[in-house]
Each structure stands twice: as C-alpha cells, then as structure tokens.
Design a protein around this motif. Sequence first.
Motif, PDB file in Angstrom:
ATOM      1  N   UNK A 494      77.389  34.983  51.318  1.00  0.00           N
ATOM      2  CA  UNK A 494      77.077  36.358  50.907  1.00  0.00           C
ATOM      3  C   UNK A 494      75.607  36.615  51.204  1.00  0.00           C
ATOM      4  N   UNK A 495      75.328  37.632  52.023  1.00  0.00           N
ATOM      5  CA  UNK A 495      73.957  38.063  52.293  1.00  0.00           C
ATOM      6  C   UNK A 495      73.811  39.496  51.796  1.00  0.00           C
ATOM      7  N   UNK A 496      72.915  39.695  50.843  1.00  0.00           N
ATOM      8  CA  UNK A 496      72.727  40.996  50.226  1.00  0.00           C
ATOM      9  C   UNK A 496      71.271  41.421  50.407  1.00  0.00           C
ATOM     10  N   UNK A 497      71.067  42.623  50.937  1.00  0.00           N
ATOM     11  CA  UNK A 497      69.711  43.144  51.095  1.00  0.00           C
ATOM     12  C   UNK A 497      69.723  44.629  50.754  1.00  0.00           C
ATOM     13  N   UNK A 498      68.792  45.041  49.898  1.00  0.00           N
ATOM     14  CA  UNK A 498      68.767  46.437  49.529  1.00  0.00           C
ATOM     15  C   UNK A 498      67.507  46.797  48.781  1.00  0.00           C
ATOM     16  N   UNK A 499      67.374  48.082  48.519  1.00  0.00           N
ATOM     17  CA  UNK A 499      66.215  48.562  47.777  1.00  0.00           C
ATOM     18  C   UNK A 499      66.543  49.904  47.160  1.00  0.00           C
ATOM     19  N   UNK A 500      65.745  50.265  46.160  1.00  0.00           N
ATOM     20  CA  UNK A 500      65.909  51.550  45.511  1.00  0.00           C
ATOM     21  C   UNK A 500      64.863  51.731  44.439  1.00  0.00           C
ATOM     22  N   UNK A 501      64.585  52.965  44.105  1.00  0.00           N
ATOM     23  CA  UNK A 501      63.598  53.230  43.077  1.00  0.00           C
ATOM     24  C   UNK A 501      64.120  52.967  41.679  1.00  0.00           C
ATOM     25  N   UNK A 502      65.446  52.877  41.514  1.00  0.00           N
ATOM     26  CA  UNK A 502      66.079  52.641  40.212  1.00  0.00           C
ATOM     27  C   UNK A 502      66.898  51.365  40.316  1.00  0.00           C
ATOM     28  N   UNK A 503      66.609  50.387  39.448  1.00  0.00           N
ATOM     29  CA  UNK A 503      67.303  49.099  39.514  1.00  0.00           C
ATOM     30  C   UNK A 503      68.810  49.242  39.326  1.00  0.00           C
ATOM     31  N   UNK A 504      69.209  50.131  38.431  1.00  0.00           N
ATOM     32  CA  UNK A 504      70.633  50.360  38.224  1.00  0.00           C
ATOM     33  C   UNK A 504      71.281  50.781  39.538  1.00  0.00           C
ATOM     34  N   UNK A 505      70.669  51.728  40.232  1.00  0.00           N
ATOM     35  CA  UNK A 505      71.228  52.204  41.492  1.00  0.00           C
ATOM     36  C   UNK A 505      71.265  51.088  42.541  1.00  0.00           C
TER      37      UNK A 505
END
Length: 539
Positions: A494-505
């Motif tokens: 499993x390779x997961x990469x992401x970002x967002x201003x809200x941790x929940x999102x």
Amino acid sequence: MSKRAQTTVIRPDLAALEPYRWQEGWEQHVPEGVPVLRLDQNTQPRPPDWYAGAAAWLSRIPVNAYPDSRYGELREAIAAYTGFPVENIVPTAGADEMLTLCALIALTPGDRAFVHRPAYGVYETATSLAGGVLADDPGGARLTWVCSPHNPTGEDRPGDVPDEGTGGLVVVDQAYAEFGGTDLSHLVREREDVVVVRTLSKAFALAGARVGYVLAPEPVARALDTVRPPGSISSHANALALRALADTAGMRADVAATLAERERMRAGLAPLHWRIPPSDTNFLFADVGGPARPVVERLLAAGIVVRTFDALPRCIRITVGAPDENDRVLAAVGAAPAEVPGGDIARTGTVRRATRETTIDARWALDGAGTAAVTTGIGFLDHMLSALAFHSLTDLRLVCTGDLWIDAHHTVEDVAIALGQALDQALGDRAGIRRYGDARAPLDEAICHTTVDLGGRGFSRTDLQLRGERIGELPAALVPHFFDSLSRSGRLAIHVQGEGGDDHHAVEAAFKSLALALRQAVALDPERAGALPSTKGAI
C-alpha cells in the motif's frame, strides 16, 4: 455441616432438586489446545454491533446507587416494542426470574403444575420453589407451563395452550418468539389467565445482561410486580436493554442471518438422515437415529459442545452459530458444508481474533454492494472503515471491543490486522485477480493518491502530512500504523500519498482512494483466469 443438620434446615421437598446447568462434563473430552465452541446455550453468535462502543457511556452510570426500582424508562421501551401498555409489563432479571415469580403467585404447597415433556428444566425448579409438584397430566393444574417455540425441539406449539379456565395460570414462555412461530401475546388481551414471558437474551443477544419481561393482564402484572425483587436488574443491564430496544432493526438483521444459517445447517445435515423437526428457534434438535454418544464424542474431539439429554439418549440440540462455526460442526460429523443461498460462494473472509487487549469479529465479502456495519468504539475509525467498504463495493461487518480506557493503539492495530487477515482469506490463492489498483480521491481541498499490489508481499508507505495530533478520537500517528498493519497481515503493498488543509479531509481522501484502488485490484480478470499476474509465476 453434618447430614443431620442439612436435613433440619433445608426443606425436604427441595433436598433432591438438581440445579439447572448448561451442558456439563465436556471439559475432559476436548483435546488440549483445541479451541472450544459452545453451541449448547442457544445464544446469538455475536454481540450487537453497537456493543463495542458501550464502555464509554456505561462508565457514566453511577455504580454506587441503586437503579430505579420501577424501571419506568425500560417499561416504556418495552411498551413501544410490543405495543402493550406499561401497566401490562413487568421487567425482571432474565426470563428465568419471571418464571419463578409466576410460580410463586400461582402455587401453594402441594399444588399441581403441568407441562408437556420434554421441557425446559427451570419449569420444574420454579414449581418446586413455590412448593408445587410438576405432574404428568393436566388435571387439576393451578399452573400450566407452555413453551412455544418449544425448547428443546424448536417446534411451534400454540396448541399446547389449554382452554380458558382449565389450566390455572397459563405461563407462555416465548423466549424464542423473534425467531419464528406463532405470536401468542394476543392471549394476554383476550384472557385473564394467560401471561407471556419474553427475554432479551436470545434475539437481542444480551444473554450476559439478564433482562426479561412479562406481558400480563393488569391484575396479574400488579401481583408479579409486588413479589419482584427491587433492583434485580442492574443499572448497567438496564442501560444495555434500553440501547438494544432502540436498535430493533439491527436485531432483526442479526436474526435473519441466523435463520439463513439455520436452514443452511439443515441442508448440510440432510445427507446424514437425522430426524430434525422444523425449527422456529435459533437451534436444531436432532434425533441421530441411534445412541447420540458417538456423535457427541466426535463433536467434542473437534472442540464443539452441544446439548444432550439423559431422557432422550438419541437426541442432541445444536445452537446455530456463525457461518464458520457451523462449518466446523458439519465437518466434525462428516457432512459437507452446504452452499450459501443462491448457490454462489462469495469471496469472503471471516476472522475472530481475541487478545488481552481486544476482541474482534470481522467478516469482509469482496463481491458486495458497499454495505458496512462497523463498531470499534472509535467513531472516526468507524466512519473511515464504512467509507472503505462503500467505495470498494465490498460488504464489511466488524465489531471490536478493545481496551480504549488505556488508549486507541491496540484497537486500531488489531482492527487492521483482522481486516488484513479477512482480506487474505477472502482472496484465497489470488488466482485470476487483477492484482494492481491505482486511484485518486479528492475531498474539498484535500487529495490523495493510493496504489496497491495484491501480489502477496506486505509493505506500506504513507505520506499524508497531517498537522494535528488527533482526528476525532483517533490519534493521527495511528493512521500510517493502520495502513502498515493492514498491509502486513493482508499481504499487500500500500502506497498512500496526499495532502490537505484539514486532517479529517486528508485521511478520508486516503481511505476513499484506498477503497477505489482495492476495488480495481480484487476484480477478477477474465483473461487471467486461474493465475496471478506475475512474471515470476508465483506469489
């Protein structure tokens, strides 16, 4: 204490009375190390889905105070469920306590009671406690016990109810009413001599809480309320009963699953030519066609405990368990597991995992519709796992009771391990699957990209750049740990990469992208039937 002293202080008519027990003497017959499966108590195979989250709100109930001795809120809940006024309802500590109270208000020393045998052993105990005698014929009975659906045969027995005015107080035990048979509660409205006893131990799966109730004509209800011990239902049991009665839909879904398994069990046992009468309960009663002892010994050798009867040496009673438990029974007696209704054997993994920290019951069907029933006690984790099932078009049921009073770590880790094991089991030899999945999922300002490989090697890498310490009740540091534990136990990368201003999102986008990637990877590829896509030719 000497024998003479015992004779002096104990009522002579109770001296020979034997205590009611579930199956006894099995411990010495189960080989050491073989897991024991108790199918002798007629309970549901798993607790309600909501139970895993019960610890937090139960801890707010004062244990140093007595419960409300009238149980007003509980009566109201039972009234809403049954359609009877609260004046006709008396709650008790399990149905057995109510059976005893019925005998106490109906019988005086020497009075006769009657029941069609074979019968539930508590009827004789309750009769004796009141000073009565359980007779072999109904003539002159001041109390008639009726069990419908019947224990131990499982049959619907409305015809056992005597005509009005001929059987004294008629106590109709309908402990298994939610599983089928004729609802006899209407007799309470139509007659002055009938009461109906029910329980939350069976269909509602609260056997450990001990909550039952009676539906009775108002004068009889008042008499029963008078002799009822004050506060016999604990505050915690009362709270559990209220929660169960608020989730009748969940109860009915669990009952439906049990009934489907009951019929699958019946079909699986059919080649053995045992005589199994129609059952309106959560158990099967079988005349095995000869002495039951050899059959029981085979079951015990496999760690399976069923009910036997001294007066019925050819018969056994088998509680319907979870699918994997029922398959253990069928295998132990030499019967092939029957196919699920419809004839299709779904790719499903079932895991039961118990440690000092958690108890988990998980079932993950890969060819589903996106349904989920998840309770871990961590609301945000429940939300994420429900999203995982929904967007992967898999069906997931998972209940975890963990040591959340310590922290969330054990629960999160063990849930991931159980999910991985269920996925690995459901995939089998992985032949014919597409193997790889790659998907992106946005959620407002957040976006996540996940790639999975079901080739059989566990590895994970997670980069979500989370900013806070917690998302709801879930520590943020446990998110990558969840993916890592899932990958190792499920044997997938499993390779997961992401970002967002809200941790929940950001985390929700991660779970949704994982779901979409899994949906691709577990799909069957008609061009690769019988093989896993691999240049090495092996996992």
